[in-house]
Design a protein around this motif. Structure first.
Motif, PDB file in Angstrom:
ATOM      1  N   PHE A 230       0.826  -1.215   0.000  1.00 25.91           N
ATOM      2  CA  PHE A 230       0.000   0.000   0.000  1.00 25.91           C
ATOM      3  C   PHE A 230       0.854   1.257   0.000  1.00 25.91           C
ATOM      4  N   HIS A 231       1.897   1.269   0.806  1.00 26.04           N
ATOM      5  CA  HIS A 231       2.685   2.495   0.933  1.00 26.04           C
ATOM      6  C   HIS A 231       3.561   2.767  -0.284  1.00 26.04           C
ATOM      7  N   VAL A 232       4.145   1.729  -0.881  1.00 24.50           N
ATOM      8  CA  VAL A 232       4.981   2.009  -2.055  1.00 24.50           C
ATOM      9  C   VAL A 232       4.108   2.439  -3.234  1.00 24.50           C
ATOM     10  N   ILE A 233       2.964   1.809  -3.429  1.00 21.89           N
ATOM     11  CA  ILE A 233       2.076   2.220  -4.522  1.00 21.89           C
ATOM     12  C   ILE A 233       1.575   3.641  -4.285  1.00 21.89           C
ATOM     13  N   GLY A 234       1.127   3.926  -3.074  1.00 26.13           N
ATOM     14  CA  GLY A 234       0.610   5.258  -2.774  1.00 26.13           C
ATOM     15  C   GLY A 234       1.664   6.344  -2.886  1.00 26.13           C
ATOM     16  N   ALA A 235       2.863   6.067  -2.394  1.00 28.41           N
ATOM     17  CA  ALA A 235       3.929   7.077  -2.458  1.00 28.41           C
ATOM     18  C   ALA A 235       4.336   7.350  -3.901  1.00 28.41           C
ATOM     19  N   VAL A 236       4.483   6.301  -4.687  1.00 26.34           N
ATOM     20  CA  VAL A 236       4.913   6.486  -6.084  1.00 26.34           C
ATOM     21  C   VAL A 236       3.808   7.137  -6.907  1.00 26.34           C
ATOM     22  N   GLN A 237       2.589   6.637  -6.810  1.00 27.77           N
ATOM     23  CA  GLN A 237       1.510   7.240  -7.597  1.00 27.77           C
ATOM     24  C   GLN A 237       1.201   8.656  -7.131  1.00 27.77           C
TER      25      GLN A 237
ATOM     26  N   MET B  99      -1.322  10.545  -1.555  1.00 23.92           N
ATOM     27  CA  MET B  99      -2.365   9.525  -1.486  1.00 23.92           C
ATOM     28  C   MET B  99      -2.436   8.916  -0.092  1.00 23.92           C
ATOM     29  N   THR B 100      -3.616   8.425   0.231  1.00 25.97           N
ATOM     30  CA  THR B 100      -3.831   7.682   1.466  1.00 25.97           C
ATOM     31  C   THR B 100      -3.966   6.204   1.112  1.00 25.97           C
ATOM     32  N   VAL B 101      -3.936   5.353   2.130  1.00 25.72           N
ATOM     33  CA  VAL B 101      -4.127   3.925   1.853  1.00 25.72           C
ATOM     34  C   VAL B 101      -5.515   3.662   1.302  1.00 25.72           C
TER      35      VAL B 101
ATOM     36  N   ASP C 126      -7.091   5.692  -0.765  1.00 31.33           N
ATOM     37  CA  ASP C 126      -6.989   6.020  -2.195  1.00 31.33           C
ATOM     38  C   ASP C 126      -6.395   4.849  -2.970  1.00 31.33           C
ATOM     39  N   VAL C 127      -5.355   4.235  -2.410  1.00 33.94           N
ATOM     40  CA  VAL C 127      -4.712   3.104  -3.080  1.00 33.94           C
ATOM     41  C   VAL C 127      -5.719   1.973  -3.245  1.00 33.94           C
ATOM     42  N   GLU C 128      -6.443   1.672  -2.194  1.00 34.47           N
ATOM     43  CA  GLU C 128      -7.434   0.583  -2.247  1.00 34.47           C
ATOM     44  C   GLU C 128      -8.520   0.883  -3.272  1.00 34.47           C
ATOM     45  N   LYS C 129      -8.918   2.123  -3.326  1.00 30.44           N
ATOM     46  CA  LYS C 129     -10.036   2.516  -4.200  1.00 30.44           C
ATOM     47  C   LYS C 129      -9.623   2.674  -5.662  1.00 30.44           C
ATOM     48  N   TYR C 130      -8.477   3.282  -5.909  1.00 31.41           N
ATOM     49  CA  TYR C 130      -8.119   3.667  -7.274  1.00 31.41           C
ATOM     50  C   TYR C 130      -6.986   2.847  -7.907  1.00 31.41           C
ATOM     51  N   SER C 131      -6.274   2.051  -7.122  1.00 26.08           N
ATOM     52  CA  SER C 131      -5.072   1.397  -7.661  1.00 26.08           C
ATOM     53  C   SER C 131      -5.112  -0.119  -7.540  1.00 26.08           C
ATOM     54  N   PHE C 132      -6.301  -0.693  -7.524  1.00 27.30           N
ATOM     55  CA  PHE C 132      -6.398  -2.133  -7.308  1.00 27.30           C
ATOM     56  C   PHE C 132      -5.743  -2.935  -8.433  1.00 27.30           C
ATOM     57  N   ASN C 133      -5.701  -2.386  -9.643  1.00 26.71           N
ATOM     58  CA  ASN C 133      -5.068  -3.105 -10.758  1.00 26.71           C
ATOM     59  C   ASN C 133      -3.571  -3.306 -10.539  1.00 26.71           C
TER      60      ASN C 133
ATOM     61  N   PRO D 170      -2.013   8.393   5.602  1.00 28.06           N
ATOM     62  CA  PRO D 170      -1.213   8.815   4.442  1.00 28.06           C
ATOM     63  C   PRO D 170      -0.173   7.762   4.066  1.00 28.06           C
ATOM     64  N   CYS D 171       0.089   7.661   2.785  1.00 35.66           N
ATOM     65  CA  CYS D 171       1.115   6.740   2.287  1.00 35.66           C
ATOM     66  C   CYS D 171       2.475   7.395   2.423  1.00 35.66           C
ATOM     67  N   GLU D 172       3.418   6.658   2.957  1.00 41.38           N
ATOM     68  CA  GLU D 172       4.772   7.170   3.086  1.00 41.38           C
ATOM     69  C   GLU D 172       5.754   6.010   3.052  1.00 41.38           C
ATOM     70  N   LEU D 173       6.925   6.296   2.547  1.00 41.96           N
ATOM     71  CA  LEU D 173       7.985   5.294   2.503  1.00 41.96           C
ATOM     72  C   LEU D 173       8.938   5.583   3.648  1.00 41.96           C
ATOM     73  N   LYS D 174       9.047   4.635   4.550  1.00 36.90           N
ATOM     74  CA  LYS D 174       9.956   4.795   5.682  1.00 36.90           C
ATOM     75  C   LYS D 174      10.467   3.423   6.092  1.00 36.90           C
ATOM     76  N   ASP D 175      11.434   3.418   6.967  1.00 32.51           N
ATOM     77  CA  ASP D 175      12.016   2.177   7.478  1.00 32.51           C
ATOM     78  C   ASP D 175      12.442   1.253   6.343  1.00 32.51           C
TER      79      ASP D 175
END
Length: 153
Positions: free
Chosen positions: A37-44, A52-54, A56-63, A103-108
């Motif tokens: 979820f976080h890598v897709i949301g951060a990149v998109q 993007m939020t998680v 948003d990823v679930e709703k718009y990026s399922f493909n 919110p989507c974020e890339l960390k750790d």
């Protein structure tokens, strides 16, 4: 274990006590959720210029999300011998809907996406196919655009 459960029950809180196999499955499942979820949301979000939020990823990026979850799940089964139970995509999507505003974020890096990325790099260095091709593509974009900086070996 049981003493903690009893203390929590007295405070009107609950928890499950899992055996080792089920705990490993649950931990890997949560890890897959965090990473996908976080890598897709951060990149998109970076590509669109809109965070993007998680949800948003679930709703718009399922493909993109569904195959990435499948690839990470396959790798967990193959390399970590931790097979998430059937219905992984649906459970992870339901969790995202429950906390949709996160919110989507890339960390750790080392503990999250770097963990999976390292497995891909090992496979590729040994002339095998990348078992998580979509994840690697997203992570490579994030690295190239400076969204994450992996530690140098």
């Amino acid at each position: 274990g049981f003493a903690v459960i009893q203390r929590l029950a007295r405070a009107e809180l609950s928890c499950k006590m899992l055996n080792k196999r089920d705990y490993k499955r649950a931990a890997i499942e949560r890890h897959i959720w965090d990473c996908a979820f976080h890598v897709i949301g951060a990149v998109q979000g970076h590509m669109s210029g809109k965070p993007m939020t998680v949800g948003d990823v679930e709703k718009y990026s399922f493909n993109e999300l569904e195959p990435m979850i499948r690839q990470l799940g396959y790798t967990a089964r193959t390399y970590l011998t931790a097979a998430p139970p059937t219905g992984l995509e649906e459970r992870l999507s339901a969790y995202a809907r429950a906390i949709a505003s996160t919110p989507c974020e890339l960390k750790d890096w080392k503990w999250r996406n770097g963990f999976w990325y390292d497995y891909s790099q090992i496979a590729l260095s040994r002339k095998f196919d990348d078992p998580m091709e979509l994840h690697t593509e997203y992570v490579q974009y994030a690295i190239d655009k400076g969204l994450i900086t992996p530690p140098t070996p």
